[in-house]
Design an enzyme around this catalytic site. Structure first.
Site, PDB file in Angstrom:
ATOM      1  N   ARG A  59     -25.856 -22.801  20.894  1.00  0.00           N
ATOM      2  CA  ARG A  59     -27.316 -22.834  20.898  1.00  0.00           C
ATOM      3  C   ARG A  59     -27.762 -24.279  21.131  1.00  0.00           C
ATOM      4  O   ARG A  59     -27.319 -25.192  20.417  1.00  0.00           O
ATOM      5  CB  ARG A  59     -27.863 -22.318  19.560  1.00  0.00           C
ATOM      6  CG  ARG A  59     -29.361 -22.085  19.560  1.00  0.00           C
ATOM      7  CD  ARG A  59     -29.831 -21.573  18.190  1.00  0.00           C
ATOM      8  NE  ARG A  59     -29.215 -20.314  17.827  1.00  0.00           N
ATOM      9  CZ  ARG A  59     -29.645 -19.128  18.218  1.00  0.00           C
ATOM     10  NH1 ARG A  59     -30.705 -19.041  19.023  1.00  0.00           N
ATOM     11  NH2 ARG A  59     -29.026 -18.029  17.832  1.00  0.00           N
TER      12      ARG A  59
ATOM     13  N   PHE B 219     -29.271 -13.112  34.593  1.00  0.00           N
ATOM     14  CA  PHE B 219     -29.823 -14.467  34.631  1.00  0.00           C
ATOM     15  C   PHE B 219     -28.768 -15.566  34.580  1.00  0.00           C
ATOM     16  O   PHE B 219     -29.116 -16.742  34.619  1.00  0.00           O
ATOM     17  CB  PHE B 219     -30.839 -14.687  33.500  1.00  0.00           C
ATOM     18  CG  PHE B 219     -30.405 -14.217  32.142  1.00  0.00           C
ATOM     19  CD1 PHE B 219     -29.409 -14.858  31.429  1.00  0.00           C
ATOM     20  CD2 PHE B 219     -31.016 -13.111  31.576  1.00  0.00           C
ATOM     21  CE1 PHE B 219     -29.023 -14.427  30.176  1.00  0.00           C
ATOM     22  CE2 PHE B 219     -30.639 -12.667  30.306  1.00  0.00           C
ATOM     23  CZ  PHE B 219     -29.643 -13.332  29.608  1.00  0.00           C
TER      24      PHE B 219
ATOM     25  N   LYS C 170     -36.686 -20.440  24.423  1.00  0.00           N
ATOM     26  CA  LYS C 170     -37.544 -19.259  24.501  1.00  0.00           C
ATOM     27  C   LYS C 170     -38.955 -19.665  24.096  1.00  0.00           C
ATOM     28  O   LYS C 170     -39.152 -20.441  23.166  1.00  0.00           O
ATOM     29  CB  LYS C 170     -37.020 -18.131  23.611  1.00  0.00           C
ATOM     30  CG  LYS C 170     -36.803 -18.499  22.157  1.00  0.00           C
ATOM     31  CD  LYS C 170     -36.156 -17.360  21.387  1.00  0.00           C
ATOM     32  CE  LYS C 170     -35.887 -17.756  19.932  1.00  0.00           C
ATOM     33  NZ  LYS C 170     -35.231 -16.668  19.165  1.00  0.00           N
TER      34      LYS C 170
ATOM     35  N   LYS D 168     -38.924 -13.451  29.841  1.00  0.00           N
ATOM     36  CA  LYS D 168     -37.978 -13.042  28.805  1.00  0.00           C
ATOM     37  C   LYS D 168     -38.078 -11.530  28.654  1.00  0.00           C
ATOM     38  O   LYS D 168     -39.089 -11.015  28.191  1.00  0.00           O
ATOM     39  CB  LYS D 168     -38.286 -13.727  27.470  1.00  0.00           C
ATOM     40  CG  LYS D 168     -37.246 -13.440  26.391  1.00  0.00           C
ATOM     41  CD  LYS D 168     -37.594 -14.137  25.086  1.00  0.00           C
ATOM     42  CE  LYS D 168     -36.443 -14.023  24.091  1.00  0.00           C
ATOM     43  NZ  LYS D 168     -36.075 -12.625  23.813  1.00  0.00           N
TER      44      LYS D 168
END
Length: 284
Positions: free
Chosen positions: A191, A121, A197, A49
């Site tokens: 989402r 990504f 994450k 990340k």
């Protein structure tokens, strides 16, 4: 010090150039949930990340998460395809402040942009699942042929122990954490657990709605920020603010990121919440 510089630069930018916040509609981004241990790790690909500013190339313009146009030099985006690209505008590990100040320049400075990378990504318009999109993205990056445009490497992990070891290794190198993409997920602007994450601490965003005066050693300065989450939860955020940030606090209306360790079961208020920084890619 880097966080302080970034916060002060952003505060001045917001006060001096509010119009840049309304440059465009927010791009349709896929957003991440927080990792939870009951997922099936075999279903995911894992990557670092990157601690930068979310960047979205819509085929013509480079945008931030809130829809603000990024005024990158012409050479930075020259030859990019007319298809959307999703990634992170990144200046290197531990250089978040530099990424923020560079990306928010109204007049781009070549010298600072030479140190930036677009860490790609995802391919939002590709119809395939993430594994297929990732393979296509490798070819897109190779066709662009620019050293500052990079594909974010994806890999597998076998169990939670290996995932935690990978996280520790990244953090020890100055990285922020890990991201997990579900292999079979389509790109959806919402989402969900298709994107997760994984960091050493939890974090979230809230909007500044008030400045509460300080007492004692903070008399005459900011005591705490009054903030409100997107779900309407209000609470005070005082820990983590430097003296300089208490003298020049984040403006009303901006979004800030805070760290916390779980939530109160009765109230839902984050436990041990600490101010981290202004969220530069969310529009007031």
């Amino acid at each position: 010090m880097n966080r302080l510089i970034a916060s002060l630069l952003l505060t001045l930018s917001l006060l001096s150039h509010p119009a840049i916040l309304l440059a465009s509609e927010p791009p349709p981004l896929m957003l991440a949930n927080v990792f939870h241990a009951d997922i099936r790790l075999a279903d995911y690909l894992v990557s670092e990340k990157y601690d930068g500013v979310r960047g979205y190339w819509d085929g013509e313009r480079l945008l931030m998460r809130g829809g603000e146009i990024v005024h990158a030099p012409d050479w930075f985006t020259a030859g990019w395809p007319n298809t959307p690209l999703d990634g992170e505008l990144w200046a290197g590990r531990g250089r978040f402040a530099l990424a923020v100040s560079t990306v928010r320049q109204l007049q781009p400075d070549d010298a600072t942009w030479r140190g930036m990378h677009f860490m790609l990504f995802d391919l939002p318009a590709h119809p395939g699942d993430f594994a297929e999109r990732d393979a296509a993205l490798v070819r897109v990056v190779a066709a662009i042929k620019q050293p500052w445009v990079r594909h974010v490497a994806q890999s597998t992990v076998h169990d939670l122990t290996e995932l935690r070891a990978r996280l520790t290794g990244i953090v020890n190198l100055g990285g922020e954490g890990l991201v997990l993409h579900r292999r079979t997920s389509l790109y959806r602007a919402e989402r969900s657990d298709d994107l997760l994450k994984f960091k050493l601490y939890e974090d979230a965003e809230a909007r500044v709605i008030g400045h509460l005066p300080g007492k004692g050693k903070y008399a005459g300065m900011l005591g705490a920020l009054e903030v409100e989450t997107a779900q309407g939860l209000r609470f005070k955020l005082g820990a983590g603010l430097s003296d300089a940030e208490r003298h020049t606090p984040p403006p009303l209306g901006v979004w800030v990121t805070y760290r916390y360790n779980g939530v109160n079961e009765k109230t839902g208020i984050p436990r041990f919440a600490r101010y981290l920084r202004v969220r530069t890619d969310m529009t007031p």
